[in-house]
Design a protein around this motif. Structure first.
Motif, mmCIF file in Angstrom:
data_model
loop_
_atom_site.group_PDB
_atom_site.id
_atom_site.type_symbol
_atom_site.label_atom_id
_atom_site.label_comp_id
_atom_site.label_asym_id
_atom_site.label_seq_id
_atom_site.Cartn_x
_atom_site.Cartn_y
_atom_site.Cartn_z
ATOM 1 N N LYS A 138 -40.248 -105.345 11.983
ATOM 2 C CA LYS A 138 -40.534 -106.377 10.971
ATOM 3 C C LYS A 138 -41.534 -105.839 9.951
ATOM 4 O O LYS A 138 -41.368 -106.045 8.743
ATOM 5 N N GLN A 139 -42.570 -105.135 10.426
ATOM 6 C CA GLN A 139 -43.576 -104.579 9.524
ATOM 7 C C GLN A 139 -42.958 -103.530 8.608
ATOM 8 O O GLN A 139 -43.246 -103.499 7.406
ATOM 9 N N ARG A 140 -42.076 -102.678 9.151
ATOM 10 C CA ARG A 140 -41.401 -101.679 8.309
ATOM 11 C C ARG A 140 -40.548 -102.361 7.254
ATOM 12 O O ARG A 140 -40.513 -101.943 6.098
ATOM 13 N N TYR A 141 -39.865 -103.427 7.636
ATOM 14 C CA TYR A 141 -39.029 -104.176 6.701
ATOM 15 C C TYR A 141 -39.887 -104.791 5.600
ATOM 16 O O TYR A 141 -39.560 -104.693 4.413
ATOM 17 N N GLU A 142 -41.007 -105.421 6.004
ATOM 18 C CA GLU A 142 -41.890 -106.028 5.004
ATOM 19 C C GLU A 142 -42.486 -104.967 4.086
ATOM 20 O O GLU A 142 -42.612 -105.178 2.878
ATOM 21 N N ASN A 143 -42.870 -103.816 4.630
ATOM 22 C CA ASN A 143 -43.389 -102.729 3.804
ATOM 23 C C ASN A 143 -42.322 -102.243 2.833
ATOM 24 O O ASN A 143 -42.617 -101.941 1.672
ATOM 25 N N SER A 144 -41.090 -102.161 3.304
ATOM 26 C CA SER A 144 -39.991 -101.739 2.455
ATOM 27 C C SER A 144 -39.794 -102.720 1.305
ATOM 28 O O SER A 144 -39.596 -102.316 0.157
ATOM 29 N N LEU A 145 -39.854 -104.018 1.597
ATOM 30 C CA LEU A 145 -39.736 -105.029 0.537
ATOM 31 C C LEU A 145 -40.870 -104.889 -0.470
ATOM 32 O O LEU A 145 -40.652 -104.987 -1.682
ATOM 33 N N PHE A 146 -42.093 -104.666 0.027
ATOM 34 C CA PHE A 146 -43.235 -104.489 -0.863
ATOM 35 C C PHE A 146 -43.013 -103.284 -1.774
ATOM 36 O O PHE A 146 -43.254 -103.353 -2.987
ATOM 37 N N GLU A 147 -42.548 -102.171 -1.187
ATOM 38 C CA GLU A 147 -42.305 -100.968 -1.982
ATOM 39 C C GLU A 147 -41.212 -101.206 -3.014
ATOM 40 O O GLU A 147 -41.308 -100.732 -4.148
ATOM 41 N N GLN A 148 -40.166 -101.956 -2.642
ATOM 42 C CA GLN A 148 -39.102 -102.276 -3.602
ATOM 43 C C GLN A 148 -39.649 -103.110 -4.752
ATOM 44 O O GLN A 148 -39.360 -102.847 -5.920
ATOM 45 N N LYS A 149 -40.448 -104.137 -4.433
ATOM 46 C CA LYS A 149 -41.028 -104.993 -5.478
ATOM 47 C C LYS A 149 -41.964 -104.193 -6.361
ATOM 48 O O LYS A 149 -41.954 -104.333 -7.584
ATOM 49 N N HIS A 150 -42.782 -103.346 -5.740
ATOM 50 C CA HIS A 150 -43.710 -102.518 -6.506
ATOM 51 C C HIS A 150 -42.940 -101.565 -7.426
ATOM 52 O O HIS A 150 -43.300 -101.388 -8.591
ATOM 53 N N GLY A 151 -41.870 -100.977 -6.906
ATOM 54 C CA GLY A 151 -41.039 -100.093 -7.730
ATOM 55 C C GLY A 151 -40.394 -100.842 -8.879
ATOM 56 O O GLY A 151 -40.322 -100.333 -10.013
ATOM 57 N N HIS A 152 -39.922 -102.066 -8.617
ATOM 58 C CA HIS A 152 -39.306 -102.883 -9.666
ATOM 59 C C HIS A 152 -40.327 -103.223 -10.746
ATOM 60 O O HIS A 152 -40.025 -103.148 -11.949
ATOM 61 N N ILE A 153 -41.543 -103.575 -10.345
ATOM 62 C CA ILE A 153 -42.602 -103.891 -11.319
ATOM 63 C C ILE A 153 -42.929 -102.661 -12.152
ATOM 64 O O ILE A 153 -43.060 -102.745 -13.380
ATOM 65 N N SER A 154 -43.032 -101.498 -11.519
ATOM 66 C CA SER A 154 -43.334 -100.260 -12.259
ATOM 67 C C SER A 154 -42.234 -99.936 -13.255
ATOM 68 O O SER A 154 -42.506 -99.558 -14.411
ATOM 69 N N LEU A 155 -40.981 -100.092 -12.837
ATOM 70 C CA LEU A 155 -39.856 -99.818 -13.724
ATOM 71 C C LEU A 155 -39.851 -100.792 -14.898
ATOM 72 O O LEU A 155 -39.671 -100.391 -16.055
ATOM 73 N N THR A 156 -40.069 -102.066 -14.614
ATOM 74 C CA THR A 156 -40.110 -103.075 -15.674
ATOM 75 C C THR A 156 -41.230 -102.767 -16.659
ATOM 76 O O THR A 156 -41.050 -102.846 -17.874
#
Length: 133
Positions: free
Chosen positions: A103-121
């Motif tokens: 669950k923690q790996r999944y949540e970290n993965s979601l955080f990294e995806q959101k962070h990557g999306h924000i950086s790209l935007t």
């Protein structure tokens, strides 16, 4: 008391194989006590404690749902998991630890995806602002 062969198998291992005097397990219809010479049958078993009588002493194990193939001189039990009751709490804690890590790996993965999306935007918006200037 006469004995018969009991074998309990899970996908991970052969949990038990040996001669026993009796097995008590739970089915949808209630408790089932199996002695040597029991009528042949196949039955679904439910998640619960099972009791195994070996050399006059009862041992308990926690077993998941599965099924038992019963013959007059042999019983085969297939289940998703089975642990001696003294090990059941340890095994349960280990399964919970693994689930929490996943669950923690999944949540970290979601955080990294959101962070990557924000950086790209932010990069795209910055380029648009520079083009307008």
């Amino acid at each position: 008391m006469s004995e018969y062969k009991l074998e309990i198998i899970t996908p991970e291992r052969q949990f038990f194989c040996g001669n026993v005097e009796s097995l008590i397990c739970h089915t949808d219809d209630g408790e089932l006590c199996i002695l040597k010479g029991h009528q042949m049958m196949v039955t679904a078993i439910t998640e619960n404690l099972i009791r195994i009588k070996i050399d006059g002493e009862w041992k308990e194990a926690f077993i998941s749902e599965g099924f038992a193939e019963i013959r007059p001189d042999e019983v085969l039990v297939f289940a998703l998991f089975c642990d001696w009751s003294e090990d059941a709490e340890t095994a349960k804690a280990e399964r919970e630890r693994i689930a929490n890590e996943e669950k923690q790996r999944y949540e970290n993965s979601l955080f990294e995806q959101k962070h990557g999306h924000i950086s790209l935007t932010r990069t795209i918006k910055t380029k648009k602002v520079k083009k307008r200037s």
